[in-house]
Enzyme design. Structure first.
Site, PDB file in Angstrom:
ATOM      1  N   LYS A   1       0.821  -1.214   0.000  1.00 35.34           N
ATOM      2  CA  LYS A   1       0.000   0.000   0.000  1.00 35.34           C
ATOM      3  C   LYS A   1       0.862   1.274   0.000  1.00 35.34           C
ATOM      4  O   LYS A   1       0.609   2.188  -0.766  1.00 35.34           O
ATOM      5  CB  LYS A   1      -0.933   0.044   1.228  1.00 35.34           C
TER       6      LYS A   1
ATOM      7  N   ARG B   1      -9.494   0.621   9.196  1.00 32.31           N
ATOM      8  CA  ARG B   1      -8.966  -0.709   9.452  1.00 32.31           C
ATOM      9  C   ARG B   1      -9.901  -1.544  10.323  1.00 32.31           C
ATOM     10  O   ARG B   1      -9.577  -2.699  10.641  1.00 32.31           O
ATOM     11  CB  ARG B   1      -7.651  -0.552  10.199  1.00 32.31           C
TER      12      ARG B   1
ATOM     13  N   ARG C   1      11.685  -6.008   4.245  1.00 27.58           N
ATOM     14  CA  ARG C   1      11.560  -4.575   4.511  1.00 27.58           C
ATOM     15  C   ARG C   1      12.165  -4.223   5.882  1.00 27.58           C
ATOM     16  O   ARG C   1      12.812  -3.205   6.035  1.00 27.58           O
ATOM     17  CB  ARG C   1      10.071  -4.182   4.483  1.00 27.58           C
TER      18      ARG C   1
ATOM     19  N   ARG D   1      12.088  -0.710  10.958  1.00 28.67           N
ATOM     20  CA  ARG D   1      10.816  -0.678  11.692  1.00 28.67           C
ATOM     21  C   ARG D   1      10.766  -1.838  12.670  1.00 28.67           C
ATOM     22  O   ARG D   1      10.863  -2.986  12.261  1.00 28.67           O
ATOM     23  CB  ARG D   1       9.647  -0.772  10.710  1.00 28.67           C
TER      24      ARG D   1
ATOM     25  N   ARG E   1       0.236  -9.327  13.262  1.00 27.05           N
ATOM     26  CA  ARG E   1      -0.398  -8.260  12.468  1.00 27.05           C
ATOM     27  C   ARG E   1      -1.294  -8.852  11.388  1.00 27.05           C
ATOM     28  O   ARG E   1      -2.373  -8.338  11.113  1.00 27.05           O
ATOM     29  CB  ARG E   1       0.664  -7.356  11.846  1.00 27.05           C
TER      30      ARG E   1
HETATM   31  P1  ADP Z   1       1.293  -2.271   7.885  1.00 31.78           P
HETATM   32  O1  ADP Z   1       0.150  -2.057   6.925  1.00 31.78           O
HETATM   33  O2  ADP Z   1       2.493  -2.868   7.219  1.00 31.78           O
HETATM   34  O3  ADP Z   1       0.906  -2.979   9.147  1.00 31.78           O
HETATM   35  P2  ADP Z   1       1.184   0.515   8.663  1.00 31.78           P
HETATM   36  O4  ADP Z   1       2.307   1.477   8.544  1.00 31.78           O
HETATM   37  O5  ADP Z   1      -0.020   0.755   7.839  1.00 31.78           O
HETATM   38  O6  ADP Z   1       1.858  -0.874   8.333  1.00 31.78           O
HETATM   39  O7  ADP Z   1       0.730   0.412  10.186  1.00 31.78           O
HETATM   40  C1  ADP Z   1       1.610   0.117  11.224  1.00 31.78           C
HETATM   41  C2  ADP Z   1       0.855  -0.072  12.539  1.00 31.78           C
HETATM   42  O8  ADP Z   1       0.173   1.155  12.903  1.00 31.78           O
HETATM   43  C3  ADP Z   1      -0.261  -1.113  12.503  1.00 31.78           C
HETATM   44  O9  ADP Z   1       0.230  -2.418  12.748  1.00 31.78           O
HETATM   45  C4  ADP Z   1      -1.192  -0.623  13.613  1.00 31.78           C
HETATM   46  O10 ADP Z   1      -0.711  -1.020  14.877  1.00 31.78           O
HETATM   47  C5  ADP Z   1      -1.082   0.891  13.534  1.00 31.78           C
HETATM   48  N1  ADP Z   1      -2.184   1.453  12.707  1.00 31.78           N
HETATM   49  C6  ADP Z   1      -2.055   2.009  11.484  1.00 31.78           C
HETATM   50  N2  ADP Z   1      -3.259   2.394  11.006  1.00 31.78           N
HETATM   51  C7  ADP Z   1      -4.164   2.065  11.950  1.00 31.78           C
HETATM   52  C8  ADP Z   1      -5.581   2.181  12.068  1.00 31.78           C
HETATM   53  N3  ADP Z   1      -6.325   2.706  11.070  1.00 31.78           N
HETATM   54  N4  ADP Z   1      -6.185   1.747  13.193  1.00 31.78           N
HETATM   55  C9  ADP Z   1      -5.471   1.207  14.180  1.00 31.78           C
HETATM   56  N5  ADP Z   1      -4.136   1.061  14.154  1.00 31.78           N
HETATM   57  C10 ADP Z   1      -3.479   1.476  13.050  1.00 31.78           C
END
Ligand code: ADP
Length: 191
Positions: free
Chosen positions: A14, A89, A128, A134, A146
């Site tokens: 994404k 999400r 990654r 990260r 996750r």
């Molecule tokens: P990925 O899609 O690889 O998990 P992101 O950068 O999108 O990575 O998100 C990293 C973390 O941030 C997620 O695992 C979650 O803990 C938190 N997060 C991101 N967006 C949301 C959301 N909309 N609601 C709740 N937690 C979120």
């Protein structure tokens, strides 16, 4: 204004694709994950509140993330468009998002889902993690958690948009360029 929800499991691509789409269509890209990581780096009250969730591979609480998006939407009302990456999400986030957009005279145009098999997701995230540093990308347990959280809480959000006829799935396996072209084809149909 065009509002696109870019959807998919962790590691689906994404962030990479959103950055390219934002350039091509000259629209904003908001990643809730990036915003959260930035808050954690800056040790803001919000950052301190969510860092334990993130390090376990869990979601941040809905209320916090919804508040963040409400702020963002309010301050970007005049944009040509937005790509929402990592939001909504959960179903409560999707419901709140509808209201927030409506209050600002806006709507989601489409959700585009990047579909990628689970083993490929784990492989990509571990790779990654080696480069990005990260913390949530470094441990296979956290990554698997996750993905489990995604399957349990997030995957259903696709149904929300499907029910509203605002959904398309795109094959997320292939070169970056191939996946990009597939996404562009979906967006161009809306323009
Ligand atoms: P990925 O899609 O690889 O998990 P992101 O950068 O999108 O990575 O998100 C990293 C973390 O941030 C997620 O695992 C979650 O803990 C938190 N997060 C991101 N967006 C949301 C959301 N909309 N609601 C709740 N937690 C979120």
């Amino acid at each position: 204004m065009i509002n696109i929800v870019l959807f998919g499991a962790p590691g689906a691509g994404k962030g990479t694709q959103a950055a390219r789409l934002s350039q091509k269509y000259n629209i904003n890209h908001i990643s809730t994950g990036e915003v959260i990581r930035d808050e954690i780096r800056r040790k803001t009250p919000l950052g301190l509140q969510v860092q334990d969730y993130i390090s376990r591979g869990e979601l941040a609480p809905d209320a916090l993330v919804i508040g963040m998006i409400a702020e963002y939407v309010k301050s970007h009302r005049d944009a040509a468009g937005n790509i929402f990456d990592g939001f909504p999400r959960t179903t409560p986030q999707a419901e709140a998002f509808e209201q927030i957009l409506e209050q600002n005279g806006l709507k989601v145009d489409t959700m585009l889902e990047l579909s990628v098999p689970e083993e490929e997701l784990v492989r990509r995230i571990l790779l990654r993690g080696k480069e990005s540093g990260r913390a949530d990308d470094a441990s296979e347990d956290v990554i698997r958690n996750r993905i489990a959280v995604y399957n349990a809480q997030t995957a259903v959000v696709a149904d929300f948009y499907q029910a509203r006829d605002k959904y398309a799935a795109v094959n997320g396996v292939g070169t970056e360029e191939e996946v990009f072209d597939r996404l562009c084809a979906e967006i161009d149909r809306l323009l």
